[in-house]
Design a protein around this motif. Sequence first.
Motif, PDB file in Angstrom:
ATOM      1  N   SER A  79      45.655  37.416  45.373  1.00 53.17           N
ATOM      2  CA  SER A  79      46.305  38.603  46.063  1.00 53.17           C
ATOM      3  C   SER A  79      47.480  38.811  46.035  1.00 53.17           C
ATOM      4  N   LYS A  80      48.661  37.964  45.724  1.00 54.95           N
ATOM      5  CA  LYS A  80      49.772  37.951  45.216  1.00 54.95           C
ATOM      6  C   LYS A  80      50.086  38.828  44.187  1.00 54.95           C
ATOM      7  N   GLU A  98      49.794  46.479  42.357  1.00 55.26           N
ATOM      8  CA  GLU A  98      49.661  47.747  43.185  1.00 55.26           C
ATOM      9  C   GLU A  98      51.148  48.327  43.804  1.00 55.26           C
ATOM     10  N   ILE A 143      47.646  40.986  42.785  1.00 54.86           N
ATOM     11  CA  ILE A 143      47.275  42.581  43.336  1.00 54.86           C
ATOM     12  C   ILE A 143      48.325  43.266  43.923  1.00 54.86           C
ATOM     13  N   ALA A 144      48.982  42.617  44.708  1.00 49.27           N
ATOM     14  CA  ALA A 144      50.016  43.081  45.526  1.00 49.27           C
ATOM     15  C   ALA A 144      51.269  43.546  44.628  1.00 49.27           C
ATOM     16  N   PRO A 155      48.166  33.008  43.869  1.00 52.88           N
ATOM     17  CA  PRO A 155      46.764  33.767  44.330  1.00 52.88           C
ATOM     18  C   PRO A 155      46.454  35.124  43.732  1.00 52.88           C
ATOM     19  N   THR A 201      38.672  44.763  44.810  1.00 48.74           N
ATOM     20  CA  THR A 201      37.773  43.676  44.174  1.00 48.74           C
ATOM     21  C   THR A 201      36.902  43.048  45.120  1.00 48.74           C
ATOM     22  N   ASP A 222      37.414  36.501  45.074  1.00 48.34           N
ATOM     23  CA  ASP A 222      38.085  35.730  46.363  1.00 48.34           C
ATOM     24  C   ASP A 222      39.722  35.943  46.134  1.00 48.34           C
ATOM     25  N   MET A 223      40.339  36.240  46.804  1.00 53.78           N
ATOM     26  CA  MET A 223      41.924  36.680  46.879  1.00 53.78           C
ATOM     27  C   MET A 223      42.601  35.232  46.702  1.00 53.78           C
ATOM     28  N   GLU A 224      41.896  34.332  47.099  1.00 55.87           N
ATOM     29  CA  GLU A 224      42.773  32.940  46.960  1.00 55.87           C
ATOM     30  C   GLU A 224      42.539  32.523  45.690  1.00 55.87           C
TER      31      GLU A 224
END
Length: 332
Positions: free
Chosen positions: A40-41, A47, A43-44, A38, A56, A59-61
Amino acid sequence: MNKRILILGVVALALASIIVWRWVAGWGLVTVNFVDAPLSKVIASVERQSRLKIATNADMETKVTLQAKSAPVFEVLDTLSVRLDGNMRLAYVLAPDKTQARAGVAAISASERAEGWKIFSSGFGGGMLPQGDAVPDLRKVALKPSAVEDRSLHALLDQASQKTGIFFAAPESWNPVVGSLPKSGEASAFAKRLASSTKGQVQEVILIRVRGPRSQNPDEPRPERRWEGGRNAENRSEWMAERMEAQIALLPKEEQQEARKDFDEMRAFWQEVRALPEDERRAKVEEMMSRPEIQDRMAERMAARDDKRSPEQRTQRYRRYFERKQQAQNSQ
């Protein structure tokens, strides 16, 4: 005993120095190894390693495959934006307080319109000469503010954007006058000093904005861009030259000479055709773009970007190309 303690101390100091050196040498480098993970994972992870804020509208999924080992963070983020069919920009959002600055980050990452916000941009990509594979860290670009009659925050943000290629934003309703120009330095430090001089706050963020699906209705109007670049029209050419020179300085030394040559040639060409009538100027531009060396340079840059796409993206791109070619043949 004292001699033994001294030896142990020297060894411990040497080990500590090695650890610190490796830590400092690794600043700005990230390692990622994601397959169909995903967004989100991904980007985390970036970061956490880079201490950068990433915003962004994707869609984070979204499933992303991204692999890199000890790579410069901006190169990793550029590849990520390509995998998302989007674009990456460094941005600074200034506002009276942190709450409004965070709201600004959310607004400009969600939409180009960003209602209630002034957006200052020299154009998407900032006019960077894409020489080689290196993606410059524009936080380090040199910025020397020019003394201008208009000392309002908005005017200075417009100047900073044109001189650096960085994306700036501030509330439409907040435009304080700056008493004295922030001193020259790296763009990141300039943004902080400018926020401090207005008693405001600044948020540094990496924007990765993806394009929405294109409408099939040719009569549907395109979204209005709210960029404010160009307020200082009389200085535009001079500040663009400063921007290009400052960005070229961030490239590896072996690439700077070629990049500077390319820019000088393009600047001379546009100065030559600027005063020509529209039809003559268009003919000159078409002639220049058809030159073999220009075509080769464009092909190299397209290939460099294509290398960052996933195998699935390349397959889809080639399929769309052949479909368009087939449609063109059928319409003849």
